[in-house]
Enzyme design. Sequence first.
Site, PDB file in Angstrom:
ATOM      1  N   VAL A   1       0.935  -1.152  -0.001  1.00 37.13           N
ATOM      2  CA  VAL A   1      -0.245   0.117   0.021  1.00 37.13           C
ATOM      3  C   VAL A   1       0.988   1.187   0.234  1.00 37.13           C
ATOM      4  O   VAL A   1       2.008   1.391   0.728  1.00 37.13           O
ATOM      5  CB  VAL A   1      -0.837   0.052   1.124  1.00 37.13           C
ATOM      6  CG1 VAL A   1      -1.751   1.467   1.146  1.00 37.13           C
ATOM      7  CG2 VAL A   1      -1.771  -1.271   1.189  1.00 37.13           C
ATOM      8  N   CYS A   2       0.466   2.081  -0.836  1.00 31.29           N
ATOM      9  CA  CYS A   2       1.072   3.440  -0.964  1.00 31.29           C
ATOM     10  C   CYS A   2       0.386   4.616  -0.399  1.00 31.29           C
ATOM     11  O   CYS A   2      -0.284   5.354  -1.323  1.00 31.29           O
ATOM     12  CB  CYS A   2       1.750   3.707  -2.377  1.00 31.29           C
ATOM     13  SG  CYS A   2       2.575   5.119  -2.544  1.00 31.29           S
TER      14      CYS A   2
END
Lengths: 167, 607
Positions: free
Chosen positions: A88-89
């Site tokens: 996840v960014c």
Amino acid sequence: MAGSALRRLMAEYKQLTLNPPEGIIAGPINEENFFEWEALITGPEGTCFEGGVFPAKLVFPPDYPLSPPKMQFTCEMFHPNIYSDGRVCISILHAPGDDPMGYESSAERWSPVQSVEKILLSVISMLAEPNDESGANVDAAKMWRENREEFDRIAEKIVRRTLGIPT
Amino acid sequence: MPVISVDRLPLPNLKAYSCVSVLALSACVYYAIQAIKEPNWNTMSDTGRRATPNDFERYNPGYNGTEADARTVGQFVSDIFTVMIREPVCVWTMINMAFCWLILLGRAVQKLVFGELRVSEHQQLRDKFWNFVFYKFIFVFGIINVQYIDEVLLWCSWFSLLGFLHLLSQLSKDRFEYLSFSPRTPFWSHVKLMALLATIFALSGFMFVVSIFVGFFGGFNTFAFMSAEVILLSIRTLHIIIRYALHLYDIRNEASAPLNSAEESKVWEKRGPISYYAELCFDLTALLIDLVHHLHMLLWSNIFLSMASLVVCMQLRYTGYLFHEIQRKYKKHRNYLWVRNHLEQNYPMATGKELQENSDNCAICWEKMDSARKLPCLHLFHNTCLLSWLEQDTSCPTCRLVLDIQNPSSANMESPELQNDPQENVRRPFNHFFHFDGSRYVSWLPSFSVEVSHVQAIRQNHIAASNSQLDAMARQVQTLFPHIPLSTAVEDLRSTRSVELTVENVLEGRLTAPVIFRETEREPSTNHRPMSVLQGDVEPAGAARNWDEFSTENVECEDTASLGSRFSKSSSEREKILQKRKEHLVHQARRRYIEKQRASTRTELQS
Ligand SMILES: [Zn+2]
Ligand SMILES: [Zn+2]
């Protein structure tokens, strides 16, 4: 200092168990390693991910909460801010020092005041409103901008998979 | 020249090895017994001592009496020993037996204290072992340049003992770090590990005394070479012991009990600086001693021109690395001092009244505050918590107010060098290529090259492991076991780093697909190309389908009240409850989804 990290994680786990936010479950899969959690996140209502239950893995550093954990979805995901391997960014997970995208203000980044609950809530709002400027998944970002119908269809498929319903 | 890759070197298993060793030893003893049956065996050996009349008397059949019998047994043993010492083959057999004992002892300690070793511990151990063997090999033949077999033997046995303790201490450190990740470690395993660490520390102290003793006769250089590693060993062990004690203190009440007295909270406040300074002192001392040891070796080796240039290069590189590390530690410490002074001078401690008004816990560690430092934005934190945060960032954790802490003496404190520290570790070379030209030193030594793949089982390393490589390996696993999701396989491969080991894990049931997703991830390598799989010829979502086929009642709905608002004290119960809650959530979501689809198809049909 894994000792203080352990105490803090235990406190967070307790809080998440006693007062769980709607649609979120998180905790260590195996307490032999308290620094690796699994979280289940329910897709936000009124979005293309509605109804899905998405599993993710959280890995905490030994100096937590001074450094942020790492989060990775363990199911298939298709989203502008999620890499194709599930990582996840989002800005809340970035340590204050590093800034891969170069435009985040430090106010959005990790601080020890953040917690697992806050991370998961931010991820839910990220599912609802992707930030299509971050290039974690360029294909998804492009499709999100240009072909929303197709994007919704893929999201629907992912939702069904997480529920174990044949597509 | 042969190149040996150590990882693939077939090592005999322990049982076979010890059997062979025992057999060889018994053969030697048998030989010795046969030899001393000769009445005048002592005079027959060419290098032996002169036989004394006493010996003849003892083996005189006319000699008798119970007391004499006992003495004969003692004498008998020592005679056998004398014979064996004289025969080179027997000497080697005895040395081999000693090694065998050492290995068996190690195995016993492992069984007693550690139980089954984890994969990463195994790897670390093997890695450390070969590293130690090769460095010491080079040390003994390349640097001390020993010429006589006796000396070689003495050095080798010294280093084997030392290496043995080193490995045990390393293993204890790994295990301690692993145990510190879990709140449910039984008290007993802490005790065992602590006892082992204390034993190692005591033994290293003993070895230090021995090295002083030997150095007294053998000169300063011998003493320095012998003691450097011993001191390093004791420093490292002591450091682990102290870290361990601090950790046990940290977790003593399983994080649930608040600190009950003011005195206790004072100790709690102090433990931050204590652990910081302990770490700093031990690390610095270890680095300095290592540096001095290496410089000493370099100087010494220059005197003997027979040194292989490669060894010098290797030593130089390592010395440079040590120097860099010391510098980094020093910079970090300056930053620490600067931040601490800045805190003390600019931000006052909160008054008792302020503490009472502020009923919240410290936002960094979530513990109660009995004393706190106040930032200009009026946010309160524990002194130590705040200090460790401000070391890496200069803003208030709560409101992000930027504090004016810029260390003028080292403006580049926030330089990437400090931040990327773990990355740097990861990027260090993983392969050591040893080239050893033995004939240069002693005529009977062989020449060979050895490659050691240097697998560092550091945590960061796992995360940073090349994903594409792992993916490829995971797909290999998946061709064998399609039911294992790619992500699960990748995760396991991160720790095993070998397809075979992961396959073994699957076969032995240590690795299973997560329960809830077992049916869902059928296609292999979905992670790799989600687009093509997802965009395939799928019926459009919401197409007519008989939703009534799906049973929604396949769940025995647990009493949610019993699951929800309870935080069990037992860790296995917590795990069970968590698992149930997860299943419950998925089933609920599934039912809601199916019901919604049913409703929408019905409205479609009606209209
Ligand atoms: Zn605190
Ligand atoms: Zn503030």
